[in-house]
Design an enzyme around this catalytic site. Structure first.
Site, PDB file in Angstrom:
ATOM      1  N   CYS A  76      -8.332   1.043   1.403  1.00 19.16           N
ATOM      2  CA  CYS A  76      -8.057  -0.324   0.984  1.00 19.16           C
ATOM      3  C   CYS A  76      -8.670  -1.301   1.981  1.00 19.16           C
ATOM      4  O   CYS A  76      -8.774  -1.012   3.173  1.00 19.16           O
ATOM      5  CB  CYS A  76      -6.554  -0.578   0.908  1.00 19.16           C
ATOM      6  SG  CYS A  76      -5.673   0.546  -0.191  1.00 19.16           S
TER       7      CYS A  76
ATOM      8  N   HIS B  70     -17.079  10.505   3.931  1.00 20.41           N
ATOM      9  CA  HIS B  70     -15.976  10.225   3.021  1.00 20.41           C
ATOM     10  C   HIS B  70     -15.199  11.491   2.670  1.00 20.41           C
ATOM     11  O   HIS B  70     -14.300  11.456   1.835  1.00 20.41           O
ATOM     12  CB  HIS B  70     -16.492   9.554   1.754  1.00 20.41           C
ATOM     13  CG  HIS B  70     -17.013   8.169   1.994  1.00 20.41           C
ATOM     14  ND1 HIS B  70     -18.331   7.933   2.332  1.00 20.41           N
ATOM     15  CD2 HIS B  70     -16.404   6.960   1.999  1.00 20.41           C
ATOM     16  CE1 HIS B  70     -18.505   6.635   2.501  1.00 20.41           C
ATOM     17  NE2 HIS B  70     -17.350   6.018   2.307  1.00 20.41           N
TER      18      HIS B  70
ATOM     19  N   CYS C   1     -22.458   7.033   6.816  1.00 19.28           N
ATOM     20  CA  CYS C   1     -21.779   5.735   6.937  1.00 19.28           C
ATOM     21  C   CYS C   1     -21.024   5.723   8.261  1.00 19.28           C
ATOM     22  O   CYS C   1     -21.101   6.686   9.043  1.00 19.28           O
ATOM     23  CB  CYS C   1     -20.838   5.540   5.742  1.00 19.28           C
ATOM     24  SG  CYS C   1     -20.388   3.824   5.421  1.00 19.28           S
TER      25      CYS C   1
ATOM     26  N   LEU D  10       1.258   3.463  -2.284  1.00 18.04           N
ATOM     27  CA  LEU D  10       0.577   4.637  -2.819  1.00 18.04           C
ATOM     28  C   LEU D  10      -0.359   5.242  -1.788  1.00 18.04           C
ATOM     29  O   LEU D  10      -0.397   6.467  -1.613  1.00 18.04           O
ATOM     30  CB  LEU D  10      -0.199   4.272  -4.094  1.00 18.04           C
ATOM     31  CG  LEU D  10      -0.904   5.455  -4.769  1.00 18.04           C
ATOM     32  CD1 LEU D  10       0.105   6.507  -5.230  1.00 18.04           C
ATOM     33  CD2 LEU D  10      -1.755   4.989  -5.946  1.00 18.04           C
TER      34      LEU D  10
ATOM     35  N   ARG E  17       0.830  -1.223   0.000  1.00 15.99           N
ATOM     36  CA  ARG E  17       0.000   0.000   0.000  1.00 15.99           C
ATOM     37  C   ARG E  17       0.860   1.268   0.000  1.00 15.99           C
ATOM     38  O   ARG E  17       0.536   2.264   0.645  1.00 15.99           O
ATOM     39  CB  ARG E  17      -0.958  -0.006   1.195  1.00 15.99           C
ATOM     40  CG  ARG E  17      -1.996  -1.109   1.169  1.00 15.99           C
ATOM     41  CD  ARG E  17      -2.847  -1.104   2.415  1.00 15.99           C
ATOM     42  NE  ARG E  17      -2.043  -1.424   3.595  1.00 15.99           N
ATOM     43  CZ  ARG E  17      -2.378  -1.131   4.831  1.00 15.99           C
ATOM     44  NH1 ARG E  17      -3.497  -0.492   5.086  1.00 15.99           N
ATOM     45  NH2 ARG E  17      -1.588  -1.463   5.842  1.00 15.99           N
TER      46      ARG E  17
ATOM     47  N   GLU F 122     -17.074  -0.231  17.763  1.00 14.67           N
ATOM     48  CA  GLU F 122     -16.390  -1.310  17.046  1.00 14.67           C
ATOM     49  C   GLU F 122     -14.857  -1.241  17.095  1.00 14.67           C
ATOM     50  O   GLU F 122     -14.185  -1.509  16.104  1.00 14.67           O
ATOM     51  CB  GLU F 122     -16.866  -1.360  15.589  1.00 14.67           C
ATOM     52  CG  GLU F 122     -18.377  -1.487  15.460  1.00 14.67           C
ATOM     53  CD  GLU F 122     -18.860  -1.414  14.029  1.00 14.67           C
ATOM     54  OE1 GLU F 122     -18.039  -1.550  13.100  1.00 14.67           O
ATOM     55  OE2 GLU F 122     -20.063  -1.226  13.819  1.00 14.67           O
TER      56      GLU F 122
ATOM     57  N   GLU G  99     -27.040   6.524   2.405  1.00 15.54           N
ATOM     58  CA  GLU G  99     -26.251   7.684   1.997  1.00 15.54           C
ATOM     59  C   GLU G  99     -27.162   8.725   1.382  1.00 15.54           C
ATOM     60  O   GLU G  99     -28.002   8.412   0.549  1.00 15.54           O
ATOM     61  CB  GLU G  99     -25.191   7.253   0.988  1.00 15.54           C
ATOM     62  CG  GLU G  99     -24.325   8.382   0.469  1.00 15.54           C
ATOM     63  CD  GLU G  99     -24.956   9.155  -0.682  1.00 15.54           C
ATOM     64  OE1 GLU G  99     -24.678  10.361  -0.776  1.00 15.54           O
ATOM     65  OE2 GLU G  99     -25.712   8.563  -1.466  1.00 15.54           O
TER      66      GLU G  99
ATOM     67  N   GLU H 277     -24.713  -3.135  -5.096  1.00 23.43           N
ATOM     68  CA  GLU H 277     -23.535  -3.382  -5.930  1.00 23.43           C
ATOM     69  C   GLU H 277     -23.545  -4.764  -6.561  1.00 23.43           C
ATOM     70  O   GLU H 277     -22.995  -4.967  -7.640  1.00 23.43           O
ATOM     71  CB  GLU H 277     -22.246  -3.182  -5.142  1.00 23.43           C
ATOM     72  CG  GLU H 277     -21.776  -4.380  -4.361  1.00 23.43           C
ATOM     73  CD  GLU H 277     -20.500  -4.107  -3.596  1.00 23.43           C
ATOM     74  OE1 GLU H 277     -19.671  -5.011  -3.499  1.00 23.43           O
ATOM     75  OE2 GLU H 277     -20.341  -2.986  -3.078  1.00 23.43           O
TER      76      GLU H 277
END
Length: 779
Positions: free
Chosen positions: A537, A715, A747, A23, A21, A505, A686, A626
């Protein structure tokens, strides 16, 4: 056009985040101001160089265009937008006189700044990748505003590689765009195609001048029947685009890649144009049959690229069958190439980089590097014949046979329980009766407030989890640290004034992996990172066998949390569809069967939560939309088993137990009937980034259950003001009866920092209280 042949083996794309990771870390350091733009560029350059070298090492050609250039700092659709100058007017100040934006400006468009909201984000077809939605209006000024694609090709040439530049195609770019806020009612971005095509022509010419032999244009919109634009309009746009681009003489050869499904009626359209190569997803689609004479004749003059290696999953697969599929393509064209079905963006880098996976399981798997090698094997078979690759085909077949008989792949008790289910297991009582019972049990105020579940995951939390996993601290020490964090989160929610409490959580590394680690039939990876969006990610778990819950998973955490507060606490679970969508799922049985097994495990967990006194249980299904098939004919079956698995998980509770669910970036209006059929008591969705556009869909549908349209876009690092949240709440109340409305973020808050989280939640509560007063006065 050029005269070079298309390579016999290639891939449509490769992971771009780096094996560790790199990047992600460099981009986030740039955002934090700890590295400069030049330092970020240097890291990206090294990643691109490492990728090219790795792909050649795995069997692709160095100078034959078989290596695709698919690097992106954030998102390939955003890359296309800044390339063609499609920057929203609110960010016009980021552009120079030629329409260019620098790296800081690029990330500002992605993440927003101040009162300027970022581009919306939604799912990339039926994958777990999120793309940024371009905003197009009648006055959007298209122009070639970035040379990055050309520069990266020149960079490769300087290092001795002739690669294949890749960009989102013009039809897909416009079909995935939304109308700008100032566009006329009824305006469709696809209507601007004629204005956009000259920019693509100029880009192609620049790439030809730089020495590019082939250019890949990604057109997954051509396989989808789930777009806002009518199918006939998409097909007409494809004909217009590739008649024009295909007729340009001074350009590289064009390879049109169409992943995620079969081209169907788009194949004759593309075949009739001047493009030189067409990619077929043969994992999702199958070999085309019944073609008319004109299409068949046109295809024989083109290269047909067979996507026979699954780019969407991690199984080693049946190479013998894949090679047979390629051979069957000879009926379409003598010019064949082997490829992946989709970009390898969706899978981790290297299965050999997984020291903790069981060796037997590893032998069944293929991550990105292994899939590149598989493509190279098939390409060698196309060049040299079946016998040249017989050993590799036999090894793959042996692994497949071993997987079928391995212990745990099939469990008689699990299957017997699923087969014994009846219709009653999928039904709850009438919603009106449940509502009455829940009002009496919970006593919540109008416009009840809550969060989606997770709170910020601090460095201390992650360190404690790592120390426990590595044996540095004891289980008792770890438990104490997590309980202290839960108490901090509960106290914070009490102080802010939130009505329904969550435990935050802290013990969960990921909303799916956490459950995978506690269910039989799953394995988890150490380095199996996959890009979800931007710098975010995830490590999808591997669902390899029949699923069962050996013991309760969340009950102790929830009961501890409830002991700290008089307010109701939500038990937090991830739903069966999302567990499947965000895992690499077994491909040896229908998804519906696997979903029922997961649902039964969750049903047991919900029963234990209810028995322990937890009065609200949230079962998150952000992936419901999705996984919706892109083909209309396949959607009813999907909606039947996906909705059924949720109902199976949640239908064993009493009327007074309130079931919540959460859907993020799921285009509520597209699956409104499915969401209604979930029969959850409250659904949070959302809505903040899209400025409550979903309210019209909810109003038109007559949706009657509780609904929590998000008022805080988590986000983005922006903190919404009290005025902004108030406006969003009032917009929601314009279309939804007040008794149904809940107030919550879009979210979970896992990726945010505590300062912005506290400020945002405080503003949400202040806005909610003000609206409550007005609602009370109006009533």
């Amino acid at each position: 056009m050029t005269t070079s042949a298309f390579p016999t083996g290639t891939i449509t794309g490769y992971p771009r985040i780096g094996r560790r990771r790199e990047l992600k870390k460099a981009v986030e350091a740039f955002w934090a101001g700890s590295v400069s733009a030049d330092e970020l560029e240097a890291t990206a350059l090294e990643l691109r160089r490492a990728t090219r070298a790795r792909l050649v090492e795995q069997g692709l050609g160095k100078g034959d265009s078989s290596v695709p250039e698919t690097f992106s700092y954030y998102d390939q659709v955003l890359d296309a937008a800044v390339t063609v100058g499609a920057v929203p007017s609110r960010f016009a100040g980021l552009q120079d006189a030629d329409g260019r934006v620098d790296l800081a400006g690029y990330f500002t468009i992605a993440r927003g700044v101040g009162d300027d909201a970022p581009l919306e984000m939604t799912k990339w077809f039926d994958s777990n990748y999120h793309y940024l939605v371009p905003e197009i209006g009648e006055d959007t000024h298209f122009r070639l505003a970035s040379s990055r694609i050309v520069d990266q090709f020149r960079e490769a040439v300087a290092d001795g590689y002739v690669t294949r530049p890749v960009i989102v195609g013009p039809v897909t770019f416009l079909a995935l765009s939304k109308a700008a806020d100032d566009a006329a009612e009824g305006f469709r971005p696809l209507s601007r195609l004629a204005d956009l095509l000259p920019v693509y022509e100029e880009l192609l010419k620049s790439l030809k001048d730089a020495g590019a032999q082939w250019v890949q244009l990604d057109e997954p919109a051509l396989v989808s029947e789930s777009l806002d634009d009518a199918r006939a309009d998409v097909l007409a746009a494809a004909r217009q685009a590739y008649d024009r681009l295909g007729s340009v003489s001074d350009r590289p050869n064009l390879y049109i890649a169409a992943p995620y499904g079969s081209l169907d009626d788009a194949l004759p359209v593309l075949a009739a144009t001047g493009v030189e190569a067409i990619g077929l997803d043969l994992v999702r689609g199958g070999v085309p049959t019944g073609l008319d004479a004109a299409t068949a004749a046109a295809l024989r003059a083109k290269t047909v690229v067979g996507g026979v290696i699954d780019g969407h999953n991690v199984w080693r697969g049946d190479l013998e069958a894949a090679f047979g599929t390629l051979e069957s393509l000879l009926a379409l064209s003598p010019n064949l190439a082997a490829s992946t079905s989709t970009s390898l963006l969706h899978v981790p880098h290297d299965v050999e980089d997984e020291p903790n996976l069981d060796a037997r399981l590893k032998s069944w798997l293929a991550f990105a590097d292994q899939k590149v090698a598989q493509v190279a094997t098939l390409a060698r078979g196309l060049d040299d014949g079946h016998e040249a690759i017989q050993e590799e085909l036999a090894q793959a077949s042996a692994a497949l046979a071993d997987r079928r008989v391995a212990p745990g792949v099939r469990d008689g008790a699990v299957r017997q329980r699923a087969e014994a289910l009846t219709d009653a297991d999928f039904r709850r009582g009438e919603y009106a009766d449940r509502l009455t019972a829940q009002d009496a049990a919970l006593g919540l105020p109008p416009l009840p407030t809550t969060t989606i579940g997770s709170f910020p995951q601090t460095g201390d939390i992650r360190r404690a989890r790592a120390q426990f996993a590595n044996g540095i601290i004891t289980e008792a020490e770890y438990l104490g640290l997590m309980q202290a964090e839960i108490k901090r989160v509960v106290d914070l929610q009490e102080e802010i004034g939130i009505d329904v409490i969550v435990h935050g959580e802290p013990e969960r590394n990921d909303m799916v992996q956490y459950f995978a680690e506690n269910l039989d039939g799953f394995a988890v990876t150490q380095n199996g990172w996959v890009q979800s969006y931007g710098s975010r990610c995830t490590r999808p778990s591997i669902l390899w066998g029949d699923v069962e819950r050996p013991k309760p998973i969340t009950v102790d955490w929830s009961t501890y949390t409830q002991s700290l507060t008089e307010k109701p606490v939500k038990g937090m679970l991830t739903g069966p569809v999302t567990i499947l969508a965000w895992s690499f799922v077994r491909d040896d049985q229908p998804l519906g069967e696997t979903a029922r097994q997961v649902a039964l495990a969750l049903r047991d967990e919900i029963a234990d939560l209810e028995a322990a006194g937890i009065r609200i249980v949230q079962v998150d299904e952000p992936a419901l939309r999705e996984l919706l098939p892109l083909k209309a004919a396949a959607q009813p079956d999907y909606l039947d088993w996906s909705v059924g698995s949720f109902r199976l998980a949640t239908s064993g509770v009493a009327d007074a137990t309130q079931i919540h669910t959460h859907l993020c970036y799921s285009e509520f209006g597209v699956v409104i009937d499915a969401i209604r059929n979930l029969d959850a008591d409250v659904t949070s969705i959302e809505a903040a980034r899209s400025r409550m556009e979903v309210v019209d869909d909810i109003k038109a549908s007559g949706f009657e259950h509780g609904i929590g349209p998000g008022v805080y876009d988590i986000h983005s690092p922006r903190v919404p003001s009290v005025a902004e949240v108030t406006e969003l709440i009032e917009r929601a109340l314009e279309g939804i009866p007040q008794r149904q409305v809940w107030i919550n973020p879009d979210c979970g808050l896992k990726t945010r920092g505590y300062d912005e989280t506290v400020a945002s939640l405080t503003n949400i509560i202040e806005a909610t209280r003000a609206v409550r007063e007005r609602v009370s006065v109006d009533a």
